[in-house]
Scaffold this motif. Structure first.
Motif, PDB file in Angstrom:
ATOM      1  N   VAL A  22       0.838  -1.195   0.000  1.00  0.00           N
ATOM      2  CA  VAL A  22       0.000   0.000   0.000  1.00  0.00           C
ATOM      3  C   VAL A  22       0.876   1.249   0.000  1.00  0.00           C
ATOM      4  O   VAL A  22       0.636   2.204  -0.761  1.00  0.00           O
ATOM      5  CB  VAL A  22      -0.962   0.021   1.196  1.00  0.00           C
ATOM      6  N   MET A  23       1.895   1.259   0.830  1.00  0.00           N
ATOM      7  CA  MET A  23       2.767   2.425   0.895  1.00  0.00           C
ATOM      8  C   MET A  23       3.506   2.638  -0.416  1.00  0.00           C
ATOM      9  O   MET A  23       3.853   3.769  -0.769  1.00  0.00           O
ATOM     10  CB  MET A  23       3.765   2.286   2.051  1.00  0.00           C
ATOM     11  N   ALA A  24       3.725   1.558  -1.166  1.00  0.00           N
ATOM     12  CA  ALA A  24       4.374   1.707  -2.467  1.00  0.00           C
ATOM     13  C   ALA A  24       3.477   2.452  -3.448  1.00  0.00           C
ATOM     14  O   ALA A  24       3.967   3.125  -4.360  1.00  0.00           O
ATOM     15  CB  ALA A  24       4.741   0.324  -3.026  1.00  0.00           C
ATOM     16  N   ASP A  28       3.260   9.061   0.343  1.00  0.00           N
ATOM     17  CA  ASP A  28       2.855  10.198   1.165  1.00  0.00           C
ATOM     18  C   ASP A  28       1.645   9.888   2.044  1.00  0.00           C
ATOM     19  O   ASP A  28       1.188  10.745   2.804  1.00  0.00           O
ATOM     20  CB  ASP A  28       2.527  11.407   0.290  1.00  0.00           C
ATOM     21  N   TYR A  29       1.126   8.672   1.994  1.00  0.00           N
ATOM     22  CA  TYR A  29      -0.087   8.333   2.734  1.00  0.00           C
ATOM     23  C   TYR A  29       0.172   8.220   4.233  1.00  0.00           C
ATOM     24  O   TYR A  29       1.186   7.689   4.682  1.00  0.00           O
ATOM     25  CB  TYR A  29      -0.662   7.000   2.230  1.00  0.00           C
ATOM     26  N   ARG A  30      -0.794   8.741   5.021  1.00  0.00           N
ATOM     27  CA  ARG A  30      -0.817   8.526   6.475  1.00  0.00           C
ATOM     28  C   ARG A  30      -2.250   8.243   6.898  1.00  0.00           C
ATOM     29  O   ARG A  30      -3.198   8.682   6.249  1.00  0.00           O
ATOM     30  CB  ARG A  30      -0.337   9.760   7.269  1.00  0.00           C
ATOM     31  N   ALA A  31      -2.361   7.517   7.984  1.00  0.00           N
ATOM     32  CA  ALA A  31      -3.673   7.247   8.567  1.00  0.00           C
ATOM     33  C   ALA A  31      -3.633   7.621  10.041  1.00  0.00           C
ATOM     34  O   ALA A  31      -2.737   7.191  10.774  1.00  0.00           O
ATOM     35  CB  ALA A  31      -4.042   5.774   8.424  1.00  0.00           C
ATOM     36  N   PRO A 140      -6.958  -3.193  13.055  1.00  0.00           N
ATOM     37  CA  PRO A 140      -7.114  -2.826  11.637  1.00  0.00           C
ATOM     38  C   PRO A 140      -5.807  -2.912  10.857  1.00  0.00           C
ATOM     39  O   PRO A 140      -4.737  -2.562  11.360  1.00  0.00           O
ATOM     40  CB  PRO A 140      -7.620  -1.381  11.706  1.00  0.00           C
ATOM     41  N   VAL A 141      -5.930  -3.380   9.621  1.00  0.00           N
ATOM     42  CA  VAL A 141      -4.786  -3.491   8.718  1.00  0.00           C
ATOM     43  C   VAL A 141      -5.199  -2.929   7.359  1.00  0.00           C
ATOM     44  O   VAL A 141      -6.269  -3.260   6.842  1.00  0.00           O
ATOM     45  CB  VAL A 141      -4.323  -4.957   8.548  1.00  0.00           C
ATOM     46  N   LEU A 142      -4.365  -2.079   6.798  1.00  0.00           N
ATOM     47  CA  LEU A 142      -4.572  -1.577   5.444  1.00  0.00           C
ATOM     48  C   LEU A 142      -3.615  -2.332   4.534  1.00  0.00           C
ATOM     49  O   LEU A 142      -2.395  -2.266   4.705  1.00  0.00           O
ATOM     50  CB  LEU A 142      -4.316  -0.073   5.362  1.00  0.00           C
ATOM     51  N   THR A 143      -4.168  -3.060   3.564  1.00  0.00           N
ATOM     52  CA  THR A 143      -3.347  -3.899   2.707  1.00  0.00           C
ATOM     53  C   THR A 143      -3.946  -3.936   1.309  1.00  0.00           C
ATOM     54  O   THR A 143      -4.986  -3.326   1.054  1.00  0.00           O
ATOM     55  CB  THR A 143      -3.244  -5.326   3.291  1.00  0.00           C
ATOM     56  N   ARG A 144      -3.298  -4.649   0.405  1.00  0.00           N
ATOM     57  CA  ARG A 144      -3.863  -4.860  -0.922  1.00  0.00           C
ATOM     58  C   ARG A 144      -4.515  -6.229  -0.962  1.00  0.00           C
ATOM     59  O   ARG A 144      -3.959  -7.211  -0.478  1.00  0.00           O
ATOM     60  CB  ARG A 144      -2.796  -4.700  -2.003  1.00  0.00           C
ATOM     61  N   ALA A 145      -5.700  -6.296  -1.529  1.00  0.00           N
ATOM     62  CA  ALA A 145      -6.515  -7.502  -1.454  1.00  0.00           C
ATOM     63  C   ALA A 145      -5.969  -8.626  -2.328  1.00  0.00           C
ATOM     64  O   ALA A 145      -5.452  -8.398  -3.430  1.00  0.00           O
ATOM     65  CB  ALA A 145      -7.946  -7.177  -1.877  1.00  0.00           C
ATOM     66  N   ALA A 169      -6.839  -1.579  -2.492  1.00  0.00           N
ATOM     67  CA  ALA A 169      -6.424  -1.189  -1.141  1.00  0.00           C
ATOM     68  C   ALA A 169      -7.636  -1.371  -0.232  1.00  0.00           C
ATOM     69  O   ALA A 169      -8.690  -0.775  -0.466  1.00  0.00           O
ATOM     70  CB  ALA A 169      -5.961   0.261  -1.128  1.00  0.00           C
ATOM     71  N   ILE A 170      -7.501  -2.222   0.784  1.00  0.00           N
ATOM     72  CA  ILE A 170      -8.623  -2.523   1.673  1.00  0.00           C
ATOM     73  C   ILE A 170      -8.208  -2.394   3.132  1.00  0.00           C
ATOM     74  O   ILE A 170      -7.081  -2.717   3.513  1.00  0.00           O
ATOM     75  CB  ILE A 170      -9.180  -3.947   1.447  1.00  0.00           C
TER      76      ILE A 170
END
Length: 238
Positions: A22-24, A28-31, A140-145, A169-170
């Motif tokens: 996801v970061m790739a 610049d993403y933040r949560a 919670p986890v932010l990942t690619r499905a 991205a989920i």
């Protein structure tokens, strides 16, 4: 339901993470994750209605001088959606969808907690999601499905277990997807209701939004929640 302690909230957030794929997509993403307990839930009230009306007026004013697609925070999310194969004309970020509704037909009236965070999302131009913390399984986890994860939703008004597209991205927990396409659509299993007593709110940020603006939005949300306890964590990097 048994009240959660500050330690419970901190432990829940400590397990949260964003995966490297996801970061790739967007370095610049933040949560900003905000966990709260003993929230003031219930039906829509005068305070939530006032906040919604302020958000509607703000969106209407914003969009008098430019289309929603040219609002910097909306444009950033359109680029992010393209990065994992979504078409922004067909699939909109929650921020873009809310700003369009706020400036035209008005924001939906759902329940107090959902109305408050939707209003904060529009006022601060940041995608915000809300989940019932007691319905979460794990952190919670932010990942690619992978594409086989269960997503509890509806179709034609009927319950349905759907699945994300591979590469989306989920947000997910140990059981399945809680929100598809980063912040496009949340599931039923962890949805906020009038009986929710503890909640997780996720603020999604891309440049040009900075961390101070993220925390300012969270501060406003906490102010309107009437929470008994809260904890927050900024990912990645802390």
């Amino acid at each position: 339901m048994t009240a959660l302690t500050q330690t419970d909230l901190d432990r829940f957030l400590a397990g949260a993470r964003i995966t490297d794929p996801v970061m790739a997509l967007r370095p610049d993403y933040r949560a900003l994750l905000l966990a709260v307990d003993r929230v003031d839930a219930g039906e829509c009230d005068a305070a939530s209605e006032d906040l919604l009306r302020r958000a509607e007026a703000s969106a209407a004013e914003e969009l008098t001088s430019r289309p929603v697609t040219e609002v910097p925070h909306v444009a950033a999310w359109r680029e992010a959606y393209r990065a994992f194969g979504a078409k922004p004309k067909k699939v909109r970020s929650s921020l873009e969808a809310l700003m369009r509704r706020a400036a035209s037909d008005g924001l939906p009236r759902i329940n107090r907690l959902t109305d408050v965070y939707n209003a904060v999302s529009v006022l601060h131009q940041v995608p915000v999601g809300g989940e019932d913390l007691h319905r979460y399984q794990g952190s919670p986890v932010l990942t690619r499905a992978a594409g086989d994860e269960p997503f509890d939703t509806t179709a034609g008004g009927e319950p349905l277990i759907d699945h994300p597209e591979a590469g989306e991205a989920i947000w997910r927990d140990d059981v399945g997807v809680t929100c598809r396409r980063w912040n496009w659509r949340q599931g039923r299993r962890t949805a906020l209701t009038t009986s929710t007593s503890a909640a997780l709110f996720i603020f999604d940020a891309l440049e040009p939004m900075d961390d101070d603006a993220l925390h300012a939005a969270a501060d406003v949300l906490v102010e309107h929640l009437g929470a008994g306890a809260s904890a927050r964590r900024l990912l990645p990097g802390d």
